[in-house]
Motif scaffolding. Sequence first.
Motif, short mmCIF file in Angstrom:
data_model
loop_
_atom_site.label_atom_id
_atom_site.label_comp_id
_atom_site.label_asym_id
_atom_site.label_seq_id
_atom_site.Cartn_x
_atom_site.Cartn_y
_atom_site.Cartn_z
N ARG A 7 1.96 0.12 -1.27
CA ARG A 7 0.55 0.07 -0.88
C ARG A 7 0.41 0.05 0.64
O ARG A 7 -0.41 0.76 1.22
CB ARG A 7 -0.09 -1.17 -1.52
CG ARG A 7 -1.56 -1.15 -1.60
CD ARG A 7 -2.10 -2.28 -2.50
NE ARG A 7 -1.76 -2.04 -3.90
CZ ARG A 7 -0.89 -2.77 -4.60
NH1 ARG A 7 -0.32 -3.81 -4.07
NH2 ARG A 7 -0.63 -2.48 -5.85
N GLU A 17 -5.66 -0.34 -0.56
CA GLU A 17 -5.57 -1.04 -1.85
C GLU A 17 -5.26 -0.11 -3.02
O GLU A 17 -5.73 -0.30 -4.13
CB GLU A 17 -6.86 -1.81 -2.15
CG GLU A 17 -7.20 -2.86 -1.13
CD GLU A 17 -8.47 -3.63 -1.48
OE1 GLU A 17 -9.26 -3.17 -2.32
OE2 GLU A 17 -8.65 -4.71 -0.90
N ILE A 18 -4.45 0.91 -2.79
CA ILE A 18 -4.11 1.85 -3.84
C ILE A 18 -3.29 1.14 -4.92
O ILE A 18 -2.42 0.33 -4.62
CB ILE A 18 -3.36 3.07 -3.26
CG1 ILE A 18 -3.40 4.24 -4.22
CG2 ILE A 18 -1.94 2.75 -2.89
CD1 ILE A 18 -4.71 4.91 -4.28
N THR A 42 -7.83 2.38 -7.15
CA THR A 42 -7.58 1.24 -6.28
C THR A 42 -7.50 -0.04 -7.09
O THR A 42 -7.78 -0.05 -8.30
CB THR A 42 -8.70 1.08 -5.23
OG1 THR A 42 -9.91 0.75 -5.89
CG2 THR A 42 -8.87 2.35 -4.41
#
Length: 129
Positions: A7, A17-18, A42
């Motif tokens: 991330r 915030e993947i 996300t």
Amino acid sequence: MVTDRGRVALNERLEPEIDELRGTLVRKTDSSYTLAMKQTVTLRRTTSTWAGESLSVASAFVGTVRRRELSRSRSWLVAGGAAAAVVAFIATRSFLDGNTSVETDPSKPPTGPGPASVRIPVSFPFRSH
């Protein structure tokens, strides 16, 4: 699923915030995955749609890999249910009973140059109370 380390590393290339990368696996090596991207998700569950762009991600950044494929048994079950629904629809509409007769009403004589009165039996699938 992307790891915390992934991330942070992917923050510059992808949105913050993947959590998930969704796409078709194009190539896998010991050190990376290459995807034809379809969607990113996300941690807050917002999504972004991609148009098949290629994305390579280091294997160290990937925590969990999930594979999705069609279930043959469920596909056949859905196809059978759809076929049964079509047959039921046709059967309830009396298309298969062969009743195509038209009755003339002998109590009403023809008037003018137009056709004679006809009575066509019609059935409705509901009941009035």
